[in-house]
Design a protein around this motif. Structure first.
Motif, PDB file in Angstrom:
ATOM      1  N   ILE A 178      10.443 -12.317 -14.856  1.00  0.00           N
ATOM      2  CA  ILE A 178      10.873 -11.381 -14.109  1.00  0.00           C
ATOM      3  C   ILE A 178      12.770 -12.166 -14.038  1.00  0.00           C
ATOM      4  CG2 ILE A 178      10.500 -10.494 -11.692  1.00  0.00           C
ATOM      5  CD1 ILE A 178       8.258  -9.553 -13.092  1.00  0.00           C
ATOM      6  N   ILE A 179      13.544 -10.430 -14.143  1.00  0.00           N
ATOM      7  CA  ILE A 179      15.028 -11.351 -13.854  1.00  0.00           C
ATOM      8  C   ILE A 179      15.475 -10.727 -13.297  1.00  0.00           C
ATOM      9  CG2 ILE A 179      14.524 -12.276 -16.585  1.00  0.00           C
ATOM     10  CD1 ILE A 179      16.503  -9.260 -16.947  1.00  0.00           C
ATOM     11  N   ALA A 180      14.629  -9.832 -12.243  1.00  0.00           N
ATOM     12  CA  ALA A 180      15.877  -9.104 -11.763  1.00  0.00           C
ATOM     13  C   ALA A 180      15.214  -7.703 -10.732  1.00  0.00           C
ATOM     14  CB  ALA A 180      17.108  -7.545 -12.140  1.00  0.00           C
ATOM     15  N   SER A 181      14.957  -7.561  -9.441  1.00  0.00           N
ATOM     16  CA  SER A 181      13.796  -6.631  -8.965  1.00  0.00           C
ATOM     17  C   SER A 181      14.371  -5.879  -7.691  1.00  0.00           C
ATOM     18  CB  SER A 181      12.684  -7.589  -8.118  1.00  0.00           C
ATOM     19  OG  SER A 181      13.333  -8.300  -7.378  1.00  0.00           O
ATOM     20  N   GLY A 182      14.157  -5.313  -6.826  1.00  0.00           N
ATOM     21  CA  GLY A 182      14.573  -4.668  -6.415  1.00  0.00           C
ATOM     22  C   GLY A 182      13.761  -2.797  -5.977  1.00  0.00           C
ATOM     23  N   THR A 183      14.586  -2.486  -4.486  1.00  0.00           N
ATOM     24  CA  THR A 183      14.641  -1.135  -5.057  1.00  0.00           C
ATOM     25  C   THR A 183      15.074  -0.126  -5.431  1.00  0.00           C
ATOM     26  OG1 THR A 183      16.705  -0.780  -2.889  1.00  0.00           O
ATOM     27  CG2 THR A 183      14.072  -0.938  -2.351  1.00  0.00           C
ATOM     28  N   LYS A 184      15.399   0.673  -6.344  1.00  0.00           N
ATOM     29  CA  LYS A 184      15.849   2.364  -6.965  1.00  0.00           C
ATOM     30  C   LYS A 184      17.544   1.532  -6.563  1.00  0.00           C
ATOM     31  CE  LYS A 184      15.501   6.241  -6.852  1.00  0.00           C
ATOM     32  NZ  LYS A 184      14.542   7.165  -7.359  1.00  0.00           N
ATOM     33  N   ASP A 185      18.231   1.549  -5.674  1.00  0.00           N
ATOM     34  CA  ASP A 185      19.316   1.726  -4.922  1.00  0.00           C
ATOM     35  C   ASP A 185      20.110   0.533  -5.135  1.00  0.00           C
ATOM     36  OD1 ASP A 185      19.414   4.504  -4.657  1.00  0.00           O
ATOM     37  OD2 ASP A 185      19.027   4.130  -2.315  1.00  0.00           O
ATOM     38  N   GLU A 186      19.047   0.038  -5.004  1.00  0.00           N
ATOM     39  CA  GLU A 186      19.942  -2.023  -5.080  1.00  0.00           C
ATOM     40  C   GLU A 186      20.132  -2.278  -6.645  1.00  0.00           C
ATOM     41  OE1 GLU A 186      17.416  -4.065  -1.332  1.00  0.00           O
ATOM     42  OE2 GLU A 186      16.780  -3.929  -3.279  1.00  0.00           O
ATOM     43  N   VAL A 193       1.567  11.990 -11.955  1.00  0.00           N
ATOM     44  CA  VAL A 193       1.322  10.385 -10.804  1.00  0.00           C
ATOM     45  C   VAL A 193       2.109  10.768 -10.015  1.00  0.00           C
ATOM     46  CG1 VAL A 193       2.633   8.151 -10.935  1.00  0.00           C
ATOM     47  CG2 VAL A 193       1.399   9.396 -13.461  1.00  0.00           C
ATOM     48  N   GLN A 194       3.582  10.943  -9.761  1.00  0.00           N
ATOM     49  CA  GLN A 194       3.995  11.202  -8.663  1.00  0.00           C
ATOM     50  C   GLN A 194       3.001  11.920  -7.404  1.00  0.00           C
ATOM     51  OE1 GLN A 194       7.383  13.070  -9.460  1.00  0.00           O
ATOM     52  NE2 GLN A 194       8.498  12.711  -7.739  1.00  0.00           N
ATOM     53  N   GLN A 195       2.252  13.175  -8.420  1.00  0.00           N
ATOM     54  CA  GLN A 195       2.248  13.383  -6.958  1.00  0.00           C
ATOM     55  C   GLN A 195       0.306  12.511  -6.392  1.00  0.00           C
ATOM     56  OE1 GLN A 195       0.376  17.955  -8.430  1.00  0.00           O
ATOM     57  NE2 GLN A 195       2.318  18.469  -8.108  1.00  0.00           N
ATOM     58  N   LEU A 196      -0.143  11.904  -7.369  1.00  0.00           N
ATOM     59  CA  LEU A 196      -1.112  11.068  -7.089  1.00  0.00           C
ATOM     60  C   LEU A 196      -0.889   9.974  -6.173  1.00  0.00           C
ATOM     61  CD1 LEU A 196      -2.606  10.285 -10.209  1.00  0.00           C
ATOM     62  CD2 LEU A 196      -3.174  11.253  -8.149  1.00  0.00           C
ATOM     63  N   ASN A 197       0.983   9.989  -6.158  1.00  0.00           N
ATOM     64  CA  ASN A 197       0.866   8.453  -5.421  1.00  0.00           C
ATOM     65  C   ASN A 197       1.798   9.459  -4.075  1.00  0.00           C
ATOM     66  OD1 ASN A 197       4.731   8.106  -4.656  1.00  0.00           O
ATOM     67  ND2 ASN A 197       2.987   6.423  -4.396  1.00  0.00           N
ATOM     68  N   LEU A 210      10.265   7.813 -10.955  1.00  0.00           N
ATOM     69  CA  LEU A 210       8.917   7.732 -10.292  1.00  0.00           C
ATOM     70  C   LEU A 210       8.925   7.016  -8.926  1.00  0.00           C
ATOM     71  CD1 LEU A 210       6.085   7.671 -13.233  1.00  0.00           C
ATOM     72  CD2 LEU A 210       6.319   9.275 -11.281  1.00  0.00           C
ATOM     73  N   CYS A 211       9.665   5.566  -9.463  1.00  0.00           N
ATOM     74  CA  CYS A 211       8.826   4.554  -8.400  1.00  0.00           C
ATOM     75  C   CYS A 211      10.456   3.739  -7.077  1.00  0.00           C
ATOM     76  CB  CYS A 211       9.452   3.157  -9.569  1.00  0.00           C
ATOM     77  SG  CYS A 211       8.564   3.361 -11.165  1.00  0.00           S
ATOM     78  N   ASN A 212       9.858   3.647  -6.133  1.00  0.00           N
ATOM     79  CA  ASN A 212      10.975   3.132  -5.312  1.00  0.00           C
ATOM     80  C   ASN A 212      10.847   1.962  -5.178  1.00  0.00           C
ATOM     81  OD1 ASN A 212       8.163   2.170  -3.651  1.00  0.00           O
ATOM     82  ND2 ASN A 212       8.182   4.079  -2.757  1.00  0.00           N
ATOM     83  N   ARG A 213      10.486   0.846  -6.048  1.00  0.00           N
ATOM     84  CA  ARG A 213      10.874  -0.190  -6.510  1.00  0.00           C
ATOM     85  C   ARG A 213      10.379  -0.777  -7.598  1.00  0.00           C
ATOM     86  NH1 ARG A 213       8.952  -4.767  -5.162  1.00  0.00           N
ATOM     87  NH2 ARG A 213       7.018  -4.073  -4.290  1.00  0.00           N
ATOM     88  N   VAL A 214      11.776  -1.663  -8.252  1.00  0.00           N
ATOM     89  CA  VAL A 214      11.486  -2.159  -9.653  1.00  0.00           C
ATOM     90  C   VAL A 214      11.598  -3.349  -9.839  1.00  0.00           C
ATOM     91  CG1 VAL A 214      12.473  -1.463 -11.917  1.00  0.00           C
ATOM     92  CG2 VAL A 214      12.243   0.323  -9.921  1.00  0.00           C
ATOM     93  N   LYS A 251       1.050  -1.600   0.219  1.00  0.00           N
ATOM     94  CA  LYS A 251      -0.549   0.277   0.372  1.00  0.00           C
ATOM     95  C   LYS A 251       0.905   1.327  -0.008  1.00  0.00           C
ATOM     96  CE  LYS A 251      -4.021   1.416   2.043  1.00  0.00           C
ATOM     97  NZ  LYS A 251      -5.066   2.326   1.967  1.00  0.00           N
ATOM     98  N   GLY A 252       0.632   2.270  -0.834  1.00  0.00           N
ATOM     99  CA  GLY A 252       1.513   3.688  -0.683  1.00  0.00           C
ATOM    100  C   GLY A 252       2.994   3.084  -1.801  1.00  0.00           C
ATOM    101  N   GLU A 253       2.940   2.469  -2.481  1.00  0.00           N
ATOM    102  CA  GLU A 253       4.199   2.187  -3.011  1.00  0.00           C
ATOM    103  C   GLU A 253       3.649   2.434  -4.510  1.00  0.00           C
ATOM    104  OE1 GLU A 253       7.511  -1.408  -2.138  1.00  0.00           O
ATOM    105  OE2 GLU A 253       5.680  -1.788  -2.617  1.00  0.00           O
ATOM    106  N   SER A 254       5.259   3.124  -5.282  1.00  0.00           N
ATOM    107  CA  SER A 254       4.977   3.557  -6.918  1.00  0.00           C
ATOM    108  C   SER A 254       5.841   2.001  -6.792  1.00  0.00           C
ATOM    109  CB  SER A 254       5.570   5.449  -7.096  1.00  0.00           C
ATOM    110  OG  SER A 254       5.776   5.232  -8.548  1.00  0.00           O
ATOM    111  N   VAL A 255       5.503   1.282  -7.817  1.00  0.00           N
ATOM    112  CA  VAL A 255       7.039   0.751  -8.476  1.00  0.00           C
ATOM    113  C   VAL A 255       7.013   0.440 -10.499  1.00  0.00           C
ATOM    114  CG1 VAL A 255       6.149  -2.111  -8.498  1.00  0.00           C
ATOM    115  CG2 VAL A 255       6.011  -1.057  -6.404  1.00  0.00           C
TER     116      VAL A 255
END
Ligand SMILES: Nc1ncnc2c1ncn2[C@@H]1O[C@H](COP(=O)(O)OP(=O)(O)OP(=O)(O)O)[C@@H](O)[C@H]1O
Ligand SMILES: [Mg+2]
Length: 310
Positions: free
Chosen positions: A211-219, A175-179, A199-203, A26-30
């Motif tokens: 799905i070949i990779a996933s994680g936070t932006k930093d990861e 989109v950023q504002q809605l989130n 836009l996203c905190n996780r990808v 909930k509340g994430e932007s993915v």
């Protein structure tokens, strides 16, 4: 909040989506990132119950939505990849049509239409016919339509492809504002790393239905920045030199190019001494040495062993 479990789709013999597990808190932007044909739209169609999975499940708050799709339709706002609007109707009339389709109550529909037009910045153009709108404006009306029933989760399928930069910025900001200000949960599909970065905190990165990779932006960025691609131009090539380079501890991958080698290595800049030394031993000259700034292309090359098809 939303979760897919081994979600799969097969068209005849072709596995288009292959046991995809992803979740939205909930509340994430993915972000869902992937090249053409990766299976992004098919995944979204299954999540929004427009397409029946071959196997697997989509759960909303722990409950399967496959058999009972009405709840998920109330919770989701979906902006499809293809623009679906009536060209001969005005923006306002289109939204009225979509509002009824989403079963927004008559008494509040008018207020909702004005609200969503305000969000996408097209309130003053509402009386004009869709056929007079630019591609970017049409896309914004599509977003407005998806917001009419106050969804908790907004899913956008490549909303910025093929539109003018001004509309693109407008969409990204909306989109950023809605989130951020309304706490809307977002799943954003794109080809473009930089949009997802913004836009996203996780990808999730998807290719060939997986799905070949996933994680936070930093990861994900740490995958990018810990590896460099080095293009080396050589006077001539030898297999021995290639093997010597491959054996260097920092080197992850070596490929032949028309001029020499393409090397993927950790800390590419510090590799030059080793390379010069190895080439000298073979009597080969290094004509050019270039460390490329890591890009999504490099992540793909690293993860899939081939370049991003586009
Ligand atoms: N109805 C269908 N019948 C057969 N094959 C299909 C069908 N829909 C999609 N495909 C195939 O499934 C694969 C994935 O398609 P999908 O549209 O999900 O990819 P995508 O990641 O959204 O790509 P794009 O970035 O081009 O929108 C493609 O190879 C496509 O040709
Ligand atoms: Mg698609």
């Amino acid at each position: 909040m939303l979760e897919t479990i081994k979600l799969s789709k097969r068209f005849k013999d072709k596995k288009v989506v292959d046991e995809v597990n992803l979740y939205l808190n909930k509340g994430e932007s993915v972000g869902l990132l992937g090249p053409n044909g990766a299976g992004k739209s098919t995944t979204i169609s299954m999540i929004s119950s427009l397409l029946r999975p071959t196997s697997g499940d989509v759960k909303l708050d722990g409950k399967s939505t496959i058999k009972n799709s009405s709840e998920i339709r109330n919770v989701l706002g979906v902006v499809p990849q293809e623009i679906a609007l009536y060209e001969e109707l005005s923006a306002y009339e289109n939204l009225k049509f979509f509002g009824r389709a989403y079963r927004v109550k008559k008494a509040i529909l008018e207020k909702r239409i004005q609200e969503v037009l305000e969000i996408v910045g097209l309130k003053d153009r509402q009386k004009e016919l869709i056929k007079t709108f630019s591609g970017g404006m049409k896309r914004r009306i599509n977003i407005a339509a998806a917001l009419l029933h106050h969804p908790q989760i907004l899913i956008l399928d490549e909303p910025t492809v093929g539109i003018d930069p001004q509309s693109r910025n407008h969409i990204l900001e909306t989109v950023q504002q809605l989130n951020e200000t309304r706490g809307m949960t977002v799943l954003y599909t794109s080809h473009y790393m930089e949009e997802v970065e913004q836009l996203c905190n996780r990808v999730y990165i998807m290719d060939h239905g997986n799905i070949i990779a996933s994680g936070t932006k930093d990861e994900l960025l740490s995958i990018l920045s810990s590896e460099d691609t080095i293009l080396v131009e050589l006077s001539n090539r030898s297999d021995t030199l290639m093997e010597t380079i491959k054996a260097l501890p920092k080197v992850l991958q070596v490929e032949e190019t028309s001029e020499g080698f393409r090397i993927i290595a950790r800390k590419g800049k510090s590799l030059l001494n080793d390379l010069v030394h190895a080439a000298d031993k073979e009597g080969i000259q290094i004509l050019n040495y270039q460390v490329e700034i890591p890009s999504l292309e490099d992540v793909f090359l690293h993860l899939t062993g081939k370049t991003l098809r586009d």
